[in-house]
Design a protein around this motif. Structure first.
Motif, mmCIF file in Angstrom:
data_model
loop_
_atom_site.group_PDB
_atom_site.id
_atom_site.type_symbol
_atom_site.label_atom_id
_atom_site.label_comp_id
_atom_site.label_asym_id
_atom_site.label_seq_id
_atom_site.Cartn_x
_atom_site.Cartn_y
_atom_site.Cartn_z
ATOM 1 N N GLU A 107 0.931 22.098 -11.000
ATOM 2 C CA GLU A 107 0.484 22.528 -11.152
ATOM 3 C C GLU A 107 -0.925 23.281 -12.044
ATOM 4 N N ILE A 108 0.262 22.720 -13.451
ATOM 5 C CA ILE A 108 -0.856 23.363 -14.845
ATOM 6 C C ILE A 108 -1.598 22.313 -14.526
ATOM 7 N N GLU A 109 -1.800 20.500 -15.323
ATOM 8 C CA GLU A 109 -2.514 20.390 -14.468
ATOM 9 C C GLU A 109 -4.297 20.340 -13.280
ATOM 10 N N SER A 110 -3.978 20.294 -12.454
ATOM 11 C CA SER A 110 -5.089 21.021 -11.940
ATOM 12 C C SER A 110 -5.879 22.093 -12.472
ATOM 13 N N ASP A 111 -5.055 23.020 -12.500
ATOM 14 C CA ASP A 111 -5.305 24.551 -13.582
ATOM 15 C C ASP A 111 -6.207 23.993 -14.112
ATOM 16 N N LEU A 112 -5.774 23.204 -15.499
ATOM 17 C CA LEU A 112 -6.636 23.197 -16.547
ATOM 18 C C LEU A 112 -8.204 22.088 -16.349
ATOM 19 N N ARG A 113 -7.635 21.623 -15.502
ATOM 20 C CA ARG A 113 -8.813 20.711 -14.504
ATOM 21 C C ARG A 113 -10.172 21.331 -14.504
ATOM 22 N N ASN A 114 -9.401 22.359 -13.080
ATOM 23 C CA ASN A 114 -10.575 23.165 -13.356
ATOM 24 C C ASN A 114 -11.081 24.052 -13.699
ATOM 25 N N ALA A 115 -10.423 25.168 -14.959
ATOM 26 C CA ALA A 115 -10.781 25.760 -16.139
ATOM 27 C C ALA A 115 -11.377 25.448 -16.863
ATOM 28 N N TYR A 116 -11.472 24.352 -17.107
ATOM 29 C CA TYR A 116 -12.005 23.555 -18.629
ATOM 30 C C TYR A 116 -13.271 22.414 -17.868
ATOM 31 N N SER A 117 -14.443 22.301 -17.878
ATOM 32 C CA SER A 117 -15.206 21.054 -17.330
ATOM 33 C C SER A 117 -14.979 20.173 -18.134
ATOM 34 N N HIS A 118 -15.278 20.468 -18.993
ATOM 35 C CA HIS A 118 -15.830 19.065 -19.838
ATOM 36 C C HIS A 118 -14.171 17.617 -20.135
ATOM 37 N N ILE A 119 -13.041 18.792 -19.555
ATOM 38 C CA ILE A 119 -11.244 17.636 -19.781
ATOM 39 C C ILE A 119 -11.660 17.128 -18.286
#
Lengths: 84, 414
Positions: free
Chosen positions: B145-157
């Protein structure tokens, strides 16, 4: 009577007459089952009373590894086992 | 045959002395008191017996006139009894084990690796907004969940992996760097950074305003960002603003002056340093030190000690060693040799900086002088230096009829 029953039912003699079973492992260990008492315990000599006689163990540095009501285990350098 | 497992058994090794050892052994056998490892001795034997059986020997000893003496006690029970006075130590060990175990159920450090564009602080703030902070139970963390949240929140990741290692939460990520490296093209001129004579000039973009051999002043436009288009008849048909780009080397003289006063404040450290320990938990810090009342000038260094075995197991407590060095200033005077050495060293450093910036020194007339107030290193240097800097075109009135691109110019010409 006991002899007849044991012969008829082919029972082992040790269970019927309470005869000793002596197991010797090489010259270093010896187990005697159905023994009655320890008659003499010395460094080189161990006399154990059994049904119908006495087992005389001669050797060097004889130790009793353990004993209980039925069995005794002897450890050491066993040189001679005699029945008297 | 008797199978005796002595591991973890509590027993005593006894020495039995007397004349009638055979009778003693037979009586023991009748009462089911068992010995083992019986070794013959001159006046008896040495054997092992359990603790409970040992207390049953009293009557037999009395009857057979044998004496029983304990040589050694073996077993955990005796061990606890022997160290009963140190029960607090054992309890302390137990409590510390429980504390370490309980602390191991929580996350005490969040590390972020591989970030270049996004700062670790901003990522930690985002995680905190998602209730992922230090002190959270490990069982409440769902890495996917943390991985998907970070990918969604930061487009450059473009890739992120979250792992739990010990009491640490480690976020590995990769960012898309292509947008980051793009430079914005701006229109502007190149102006002179220093007075001098143009020694060489290579123009890549823009319109040169001076030639080799021209004398220029600081701030003068050397290459203009305005490019004029002409038709085949040589008439001006349009202009375009570009970012001027050129290599211009100026032949110039540079004034150099550095001063060093005769007197200076010398820093003298006290011989004795004060060592103390610091325990930090969150924002709170406790210092453990001996009372020392001196209130003078001091420097403080803290060495945070992190043993190797604790790398994976972070705790909310951090232990450090603080070294306090006390010092005072005394006024000292430079000797001529010291002053010359210091000024020369500074001069060499400055020359090194100039060389790094592409400056060539043709002639050096810098000398050391001494006057009433200070030592002075002063003189001029004849140098060749890269002499342009970028200056944006702030106000430029593009003519109405002027065209802003080559294509427009071409269309008019046709």
């Amino acid at each position: 009577m006991r002899t007849k029953i044991s012969d008829t039912l082919a029972l082992s003699k040790d269970s019927v007459y309470n005869l000793p079973i002596i197991t010797v492992v090489g010259s270093c260990e010896m187990y005697i089952e159905n023994y009655q008492s320890i008659v003499k315990y010395d460094k080189d000599l161990l006399k154990i009373r059994v049904q119908g006689g006495m087992v005389i163990i001669q050797g060097k540095n004889l130790d009793i590894e353990f004993f209980d009501s039925d069995e005794i285990a002897v450890k050491g350098c066993i040189e001679q086992v005699a029945w008297s | 045959m008797q199978n005796r497992n002595r591991a973890g058994m509590t027993y005593v090794i006894t020495e039995v002395c007397g004349e009638s050892k055979e009778r003693f052994l037979n009586m023991c056998r009748h009462r089911d008191i068992l010995f083992w490892d019986i070794h013959w001795k001159e006046d008896g034997f040495v054997a092992c017996i359990t603790r409970t059986d040992f207390f049953r020997l009293k009557d037999i000893c009395h009857k057979t006139h044998m004496r029983v003496r304990i040589i050694r006690k073996v077993g955990v029970r005796f061990l606890f009894f022997r160290y009963r006075a140190r029960i607090s130590f054992v309890v302390g060990c137990l409590i510390s084990f429980i504390i370490v175990y309980v602390c191991g159920l929580y996350i005490w450090d969040i590390s972020i690796e591989g970030n270049t564009q996004y700062t670790a602080e901003s990522l930690r703030k985002y995680l905190a907004s998602e209730h992922i902070t230090t002190g959270i139970p490990v069982r409440n963390i769902h890495c996917d969940e943390i991985e998907s949240d970070l990918r969604n929140a930061y487009s450059h990741i473009i890739w992120v992996s979250v792992e739990i290692r010990g009491t640490r939460l480690i976020v590995h990520l990769k960012e898309n760097e292509s947008d980051h490296t793009q430079q914005k093209e701006e229109q502007g001129n190149l102006v002179a950074v220093h007075d001098g004579v143009v020694s060489s000039m290579v123009t890549r973009n823009g319109t040169p305003q001076v030639q080799v051999g021209d004398t220029v002043e600081q701030g003068q436009v050397l290459v203009s960002g305005v490019v004029t288009f002409h038709n085949d008849a040589g008439e001006e048909v349009g202009e375009q603003l570009v970012r001027a780009d050129a290599d211009v080397v100026l032949d110039t003289t540079m004034e150099y002056e550095k001063q060093l006063p005769h007197y200076y404040q010398k820093k003298g450290y006290f011989k004795q340093n004060i060592h103390s320990f610091i325990i930090q938990s969150g924002t709170k810090m406790v210092e453990l030190r001996l009372p020392f009342s001196y209130k003078g000038k001091r420097e403080e260094y803290v060495l945070w000690e992190q043993p190797k075995w604790i790398r994976l197991f972070r705790l909310p407590i951090q232990i450090g060693k603080k070294i306090t060095k006390y010092y005072d200033y005394t006024e000292e005077e430079y000797t001529q040799e010291e002053a010359a050495s210091i000024l020369q060293r500074q001069f060499q450093q400055d020359l090194g900086d100039l060389y790094e910036n592409g400056v060539q020194i043709l002639e050096n007339n810098v000398r050391i002088e001494e006057d009433v107030s200070c030592y002075r290193m002063k003189g001029t240097m004849h140098i060749l230096m890269p002499g342009v800097q970028y200056a944006p075109i702030e106000e430029y009135d593009m003519p109405d009829e002027a065209l802003t691109g080559k294509r427009d110019g071409e269309s008019e010409h046709s």
